[in-house]
Structures are given as structure tokens and as C-alpha cells.
Design an enzyme around this catalytic site. Structure first.
Site, PDB file in Angstrom:
ATOM      1  N   SER A  63      34.416  38.166  42.387  1.00 22.56           N
ATOM      2  CA  SER A  63      35.782  37.802  41.850  1.00 22.56           C
ATOM      3  C   SER A  63      36.127  36.284  42.571  1.00 22.56           C
ATOM      4  CB  SER A  63      36.934  38.406  42.324  1.00 22.56           C
ATOM      5  OG  SER A  63      38.129  38.115  41.707  1.00 22.56           O
ATOM      6  N   HIS A  68      45.307  26.581  47.806  1.00 25.07           N
ATOM      7  CA  HIS A  68      45.925  25.108  47.271  1.00 25.07           C
ATOM      8  C   HIS A  68      46.855  24.891  48.649  1.00 25.07           C
ATOM      9  CE1 HIS A  68      47.514  22.558  44.379  1.00 25.07           C
ATOM     10  NE2 HIS A  68      48.852  22.501  44.764  1.00 25.07           N
ATOM     11  N   CYS A  83      35.850  42.661  44.772  1.00 22.11           N
ATOM     12  CA  CYS A  83      35.513  43.790  44.330  1.00 22.11           C
ATOM     13  C   CYS A  83      33.773  44.362  44.885  1.00 22.11           C
ATOM     14  CB  CYS A  83      35.081  43.897  42.672  1.00 22.11           C
ATOM     15  SG  CYS A  83      36.883  43.228  42.065  1.00 22.11           S
TER      16      CYS A  83
END
EC number: 4.1.1.50
Length: 123
Positions: A63, A68, A83
Site C-alpha cells: 500500500s 503532508h 496489507c
């Protein structure tokens, strides 16, 4: 119930503003976080904003890990989504804390792809 993935949403406040604005440091933090949680790195992409702030993502076979940053607020928003049974997104947190040095961290833990008896539930 089984699930396919573990998705942590991290709210990091009181972070070191210099770390939040350090593109190379954030890229290294992402790579180190991938290694810590046992995931497989595909690529890393970061971008430095003017006058400040960095966004970045580590794309994983399992994944992603994304950030940010807002140096002007001492804040970083992050996702750690993995995952597979061989990964543990919680192991990335120490790496993140060591680099960003948050005063406080809120973790929202979301199970993704929840299955009942090993079967996807479709409604």
C-alpha cells in the site's frame, strides 16, 4: 473478523519545524518507516513547497506511507497503510517520532477490507 489491511491515520502536533521542512530528511524517514514495518518499497516521491512544507509518499507493494507537513504550525498529517500479515504499521511510528519529534500524536486505527469468516461482505 479478518481484515486485509491496517490503516493508521497519524495527527502529529508540536513537531520540529526544521524536520517538517527537510525534504531529504522526510524521504529518509519514509524509507526507514517502510523498513521498520516490514513492507516492500516500490518507490518514494517527495515535493518541497515554497516557502515551506513537504509532501511525500512511499509506494509499497503492500500500500503506502504518506505525509503532508505544515512547518508553520508544527503539524504533520500522515497515513501508514499496509496489507498482509507480515507487516506492522505500528512499527513505523518510532521512526516517525524520532525524526519529527512531535509533542503529541493521535492515532486513528482503521481496519481495511473487513471480511466475515474469510469472505468479503457485500451488501
Amino acid at each position: 473478523m479478518k481484515h486485509l489491511g491496517k490503516h493508521l491515520i497519524l495527527e502529529l502536533w508540536g513537531c520540529d519545524p526544521k524536520a517538517l521542512d527537510d525534504q531529504e530528511g522526510i524521504e529518509k524517514m519514509l524509507v526507514d518507516s517502510v523498513n521498520a514495518c516490514g513492507a516492500t518499497l516500490i518507490c518514494v516521491k517527495t515535493h518541497k513547497f515554497s516557502p515551506q512544507g513537504v509532501t511525500g509518499v512511499a509506494v509499497l507493494a503492500e500500500s503506502h506511507i504518506a505525509i503532508h507537513s505544515y512547518p508553520e504550525f508544527g503539524y504533520a498529517a500522515m497515513d501508514v497503510f499496509t496489507c498482509g500479515e507480515h507487516t506492522d504499521p505500528y512499527k513505523a511510528i518510532d521512526v516517525i517520532k524520532d525524526f519529527l519529534k512531535p509533542e503529541s500524536i493521535q492515532i486513528i486505527d482503521i481496519k481495511r477490507g473487513i471480511m466475515e469468516n474469510g469472505i468479503f461482505e457485500i451488501k
